[in-house]
Write a protein that holds these residues in place. Structure first.
Motif, PDB file in Angstrom:
ATOM      1  N   LEU A 188       0.833  -1.202   0.000  1.00 41.91           N
ATOM      2  CA  LEU A 188       0.000   0.000   0.000  1.00 41.91           C
ATOM      3  C   LEU A 188       0.871   1.257   0.000  1.00 41.91           C
ATOM      4  O   LEU A 188       0.600   2.221  -0.729  1.00 41.91           O
ATOM      5  N   VAL A 189       1.920   1.247   0.789  1.00 39.99           N
ATOM      6  CA  VAL A 189       2.847   2.387   0.821  1.00 39.99           C
ATOM      7  C   VAL A 189       3.521   2.566  -0.537  1.00 39.99           C
ATOM      8  O   VAL A 189       3.605   3.679  -1.072  1.00 39.99           O
ATOM      9  N   LEU A 190       3.988   1.476  -1.112  1.00 42.08           N
ATOM     10  CA  LEU A 190       4.644   1.545  -2.418  1.00 42.08           C
ATOM     11  C   LEU A 190       3.691   2.051  -3.497  1.00 42.08           C
ATOM     12  O   LEU A 190       4.098   2.795  -4.399  1.00 42.08           O
ATOM     13  N   SER A 191       2.426   1.672  -3.400  1.00 41.45           N
ATOM     14  CA  SER A 191       1.446   2.104  -4.402  1.00 41.45           C
ATOM     15  C   SER A 191       1.249   3.612  -4.390  1.00 41.45           C
ATOM     16  O   SER A 191       0.816   4.198  -5.385  1.00 41.45           O
ATOM     17  N   ALA A 192       1.570   4.254  -3.253  1.00 46.27           N
ATOM     18  CA  ALA A 192       1.430   5.705  -3.133  1.00 46.27           C
ATOM     19  C   ALA A 192       2.729   6.438  -3.447  1.00 46.27           C
ATOM     20  O   ALA A 192       2.792   7.665  -3.320  1.00 46.27           O
ATOM     21  N   GLY A 193       3.763   5.692  -3.839  1.00 41.23           N
ATOM     22  CA  GLY A 193       5.017   6.323  -4.220  1.00 41.23           C
ATOM     23  C   GLY A 193       5.962   6.609  -3.071  1.00 41.23           C
ATOM     24  O   GLY A 193       6.929   7.358  -3.232  1.00 41.23           O
ATOM     25  N   TRP A 194       5.709   6.010  -1.900  1.00 33.21           N
ATOM     26  CA  TRP A 194       6.583   6.171  -0.745  1.00 33.21           C
ATOM     27  C   TRP A 194       7.405   4.898  -0.544  1.00 33.21           C
ATOM     28  O   TRP A 194       7.130   3.864  -1.152  1.00 33.21           O
ATOM     29  N   THR A 195       8.413   4.987   0.313  1.00 35.78           N
ATOM     30  CA  THR A 195       9.292   3.853   0.578  1.00 35.78           C
ATOM     31  C   THR A 195       9.010   3.286   1.965  1.00 35.78           C
ATOM     32  O   THR A 195       9.190   3.988   2.967  1.00 35.78           O
TER      33      THR A 195
END
Length: 306
Positions: A73-80
């Motif tokens: 979910l975090v990766l899908s928002a462009g965060w690491t």
């Protein structure tokens, strides 16, 4: 200057207090005379591991399957995703694109809550988003929150405001005994974290026992505040000029899969025992199905294997 005295609860053992240190509890730190310098030294070592990470988001692995979904979910928002973990968890899966940090490597506490790296953010990171291990967001809300966090300026932090924004504030005006801000979902910056540390306010429990609490008068004033996590951040906002932005619990509570307000919750420890002994992995497995939770939040697309 001499401060007030922290006291043990009846029957409270050193082992239980050490577990409470791991949850982020300044009273336990003080009663055990646990070296604060050791905590700061450990936090300083995290900086090199996180160097160069763009838009870091703390994912705390208390249950392997939930941690995988949170990372996606975090990766899908462009965060690491920065993946920390409860040392009692069975294993710590890492999704490609995430970074694993053992925040407990030097301290070797019997457990550790995510409040450790959040509290000490000023030692190792410029900005860090965070949430509970048992929490999920729908894609649209995730994108909205990620955008808000990205634009958060230094010196400010996002917190979850408990309950209804108006009713809760009215309740606190009448009786502030349980008044606090919450770490259910939030984001902090290096400068905000440093200000909180310097003022002796804190994400940790019993912030009156923070080593930077200035004097006995202030100790007694702070001791009247709610004991739990986040009370010190509200104090920082209300009394120290801290700059806070709110996420309201009413907007995100449906994504919190929690024992709070759940009469059917099956506990991993007997009722009455300290939450510091709670086994989150067992609790989450017994009470919440991950597939059902993902469907509820409309993020079941992230359950597919890569």
């Amino acid at each position: 200057m001499q401060k007030g005295a922290a006291e043990r609860k009846p029957g409270e053992t050193d082992d239980e207090l050490l577990h409470k240190v791991g949850t982020g509890n300044w009273r336990a730190v003080r009663l055990l005379d646990y070296p604060v310098d050791r905590i700061l030294e450990a936090a300083g070592a995290w900086k090199a591991q996180a160097a160069g990470i763009v838009k870091p988001w703390l994912v705390w692995c208390a249950h392997p399957d939930w941690a995988v979904l949170q990372q996606k979910l975090v990766l899908s928002a462009g965060w690491t995703p920065i993946v920390g973990f409860d040392p009692r968890v069975s294993h710590v899966p890492i999704v490609p694109g995430s970074l694993r940090i053992d925040f407990n490597e030097q301290l070797q506490l019997p457990l550790m809550y995510p409040h450790f790296p959040v509290e000490l953010a000023f030692m190792w990171i410029d900005k860090i988003a965070f949430w509970h291990s048992d929490f999920l967001l729908a894609h649209d809300m995730m994108e909205r929150v990620a955008t808000q966090f990205e634009s958060l300026p230094q010196g400010e932090c996002f917190v979850t405001h408990p309950g209804h924004p108006i009713r809760t504030r009215l309740k606190w005006l009448l009786n502030a005994k349980d008044a606090r801000y919450w770490e259910l979902l939030g984001c902090t910056t290096k400068e905000a974290s440093k200000s909180q540390w310097d003022n002796g306010t804190s994400w940790w429990m019993n912030f009156q026992d923070h080593p930077n609490c200035p004097d006995k008068v202030e100790y007694e004033r702070r001791a009247k505040c709610y004991y739990d996590h986040g009370s010190g951040i509200r104090y920082w906002h209300q009394k120290c000029g801290g700059r806070v932005r709110f996420i309201y619990e009413t907007e995100i509570a449906h994504g919190h899969f929690t024992k709070i307000g759940n009469p059917d919750f099956k506990r991993s420890i007997p009722a009455g025992q300290s939450d510091s002994l709670r086994l989150m992995e067992q609790d989450m497995s017994r009470n919440f199905g991950l597939v059902e939770a993902a469907k509820k939040m409309r993020i079941e697309d992230l359950l597919s294997s890569d």
